[in-house]
Design a protein around this motif. Structure first.
Motif, short mmCIF file in Angstrom:
data_model
loop_
_atom_site.label_atom_id
_atom_site.label_comp_id
_atom_site.label_asym_id
_atom_site.label_seq_id
_atom_site.Cartn_x
_atom_site.Cartn_y
_atom_site.Cartn_z
N ILE A 10 6.17 3.47 -15.65
CA ILE A 10 6.79 4.64 -15.01
C ILE A 10 5.89 5.86 -15.17
CG2 ILE A 10 8.67 6.32 -15.22
CD1 ILE A 10 9.64 3.91 -13.79
N ARG A 11 5.34 6.06 -16.35
CA ARG A 11 4.47 7.21 -16.58
C ARG A 11 3.23 7.14 -15.69
NH1 ARG A 11 3.35 6.71 -21.68
NH2 ARG A 11 1.14 6.20 -21.60
N ARG A 12 2.64 5.96 -15.59
CA ARG A 12 1.46 5.79 -14.72
C ARG A 12 1.81 6.07 -13.26
NH1 ARG A 12 -3.06 2.94 -15.99
NH2 ARG A 12 -2.99 1.87 -13.99
N LEU A 13 2.97 5.59 -12.83
CA LEU A 13 3.40 5.84 -11.45
C LEU A 13 3.57 7.33 -11.19
CD1 LEU A 13 6.03 3.14 -10.42
CD2 LEU A 13 4.00 3.83 -9.14
N ARG A 14 4.22 8.01 -12.12
CA ARG A 14 4.44 9.45 -11.94
C ARG A 14 3.12 10.20 -11.86
NH1 ARG A 14 9.40 10.09 -16.31
NH2 ARG A 14 11.12 9.84 -14.81
N GLU A 15 2.14 9.79 -12.65
CA GLU A 15 0.83 10.45 -12.63
C GLU A 15 0.15 10.27 -11.27
OE1 GLU A 15 -1.13 8.66 -15.92
OE2 GLU A 15 -0.18 9.95 -17.42
N LYS A 16 0.48 9.19 -10.58
CA LYS A 16 -0.18 8.88 -9.31
C LYS A 16 0.56 9.42 -8.09
CE LYS A 16 -2.47 4.70 -11.02
NZ LYS A 16 -2.65 3.23 -10.87
N ILE A 17 1.90 9.45 -8.14
CA ILE A 17 2.64 9.80 -6.92
C ILE A 17 3.29 11.18 -6.97
CG2 ILE A 17 3.13 7.36 -6.48
CD1 ILE A 17 6.06 7.93 -7.22
N GLU A 18 3.46 11.74 -8.16
CA GLU A 18 4.14 13.03 -8.27
C GLU A 18 3.14 14.18 -8.21
OE1 GLU A 18 7.33 13.30 -8.29
OE2 GLU A 18 8.16 11.43 -9.09
N ASP A 19 3.54 15.30 -7.59
CA ASP A 19 2.71 16.50 -7.61
C ASP A 19 2.61 17.05 -9.03
OD1 ASP A 19 2.25 16.41 -4.87
OD2 ASP A 19 4.02 17.62 -4.42
N GLU A 52 0.84 -1.19 0.00
CA GLU A 52 0.00 0.00 0.00
C GLU A 52 0.88 1.24 0.00
OE1 GLU A 52 -3.81 0.76 2.59
OE2 GLU A 52 -2.04 1.35 3.75
N VAL A 53 0.46 2.25 -0.73
CA VAL A 53 1.21 3.51 -0.81
C VAL A 53 0.29 4.66 -0.40
CG1 VAL A 53 2.45 5.13 -2.30
CG2 VAL A 53 2.73 2.67 -2.62
N LYS A 54 0.81 5.54 0.45
CA LYS A 54 0.05 6.72 0.85
C LYS A 54 0.85 7.98 0.54
CE LYS A 54 -2.77 4.61 4.48
NZ LYS A 54 -3.25 4.71 5.88
N LYS A 55 0.12 8.98 0.11
CA LYS A 55 0.72 10.29 -0.14
C LYS A 55 -0.06 11.32 0.66
CE LYS A 55 1.70 13.60 -3.83
NZ LYS A 55 1.57 13.87 -5.27
N ASP A 56 0.64 12.03 1.53
CA ASP A 56 -0.02 12.98 2.44
C ASP A 56 -1.14 12.31 3.22
OD1 ASP A 56 1.59 15.17 1.66
OD2 ASP A 56 0.34 15.48 -0.11
#
Length: 230
Positions: A201-210, A147-151
């Motif tokens: 990688i692109r999908r990950l960036r869309e989900k975890i990057e501001d 599981e990954v959480k952001k803020d």
């Protein structure tokens, strides 16, 4: 307990061949003849892995994959008769973990099934020597729960996206080529088909990057590959 595999394909001869070989390897097999039935059986049977055809009646594989991904992280291998790169990429965009192009060899398909199920088993194992979490900035990875959480808010990742993020985060600063990532994260060699890594990688960036166009976590080393930094 035997692993359960759901085959979703409207071509009975292909289903019979795949089912025979899966059963020979000790897997439980359930089948569905179209996308709608495939989605229903995913939720009622809870398979450990799904083999999902693209071109089917009632609901195609892309839509079925999208609906499954709304609630499930079950590994999905797309089965496609289409060889065009755009079709493979679209499957990955919908949340598929992997794809095999028809006609495929039984040995290759079985290797893909085993590799994806190994990843599931590895994530489900509790490794007492590992830290339970990894945190960088506002990003928190719960390794055992994948599981990954952001803020503080949970981010919906596929199994493959989580595995890739975890692999890079655990080796912060180390640059990996696309070929190495395919081998280490996907569990086998793609023989040069590196587009899979770029899409994930692109999908990950869309989900975890501001700002996905200016990433701070997953960076590109031009001409070499990708690495995690913060």
């Amino acid at each position: 307990m035997d692993r359960k595999v759901l085959i979703v394909d409207d071509e009975k001869n292909i289903v019979d061949i795949i089912a025979f070989n899966l059963k020979k390897e000790g897997y439980q097999v359930i089948t569905a003849a179209d996308g709608e039935e495939g989605v229903e059986k995913t939720f009622s049977e809870n398979p450990d892995l799904i083999l999902l055809d693209i071109m089917m009646p009632k609901m195609d594989g892309y839509e079925a994959c999208r609906k499954i991904r709304e609630k499930k992280h079950t590994p999905i291998i797309m089965l496609t008769a289409r060889a065009e790169e755009v079709d493979k990429v679209l499957g990955l965009e919908m949340g598929a973990d992997d794809y095999v192009t028809k006609p495929f060899g039984v040995r290759e398909l079985m290797a893909r099934v085993k590799a994806n199920l190994r990843k599931v088993a590895a994530l489900q194992e509790v490794n007492a020597q590992d830290e339970n979490t990894i945190q960088y900035g506002n990003l928190l990875l719960h390794l055992e729960r994948y599981e990954v959480k952001k803020d503080g808010k949970t981010i919906d990742l596929t199994l493959r996206e989580f595995e890739l993020l975890k692999f890079l985060a655990q080796q912060k600063g180390q640059v990996f080529s696309r070929e190495t990532l395919l081998e280490k994260v996907w569990g086998y060699e793609y023989f040069g088909d590196v587009r899979t890594v770029d899409v994930t990688i692109r999908r990950l960036r869309e989900k975890i990057e501001d700002n996905p166009s200016k990433p701070i976590y997953i960076l590109t080393k031009r001409g070499v590959g990708y690495y995690f930094d913060c």
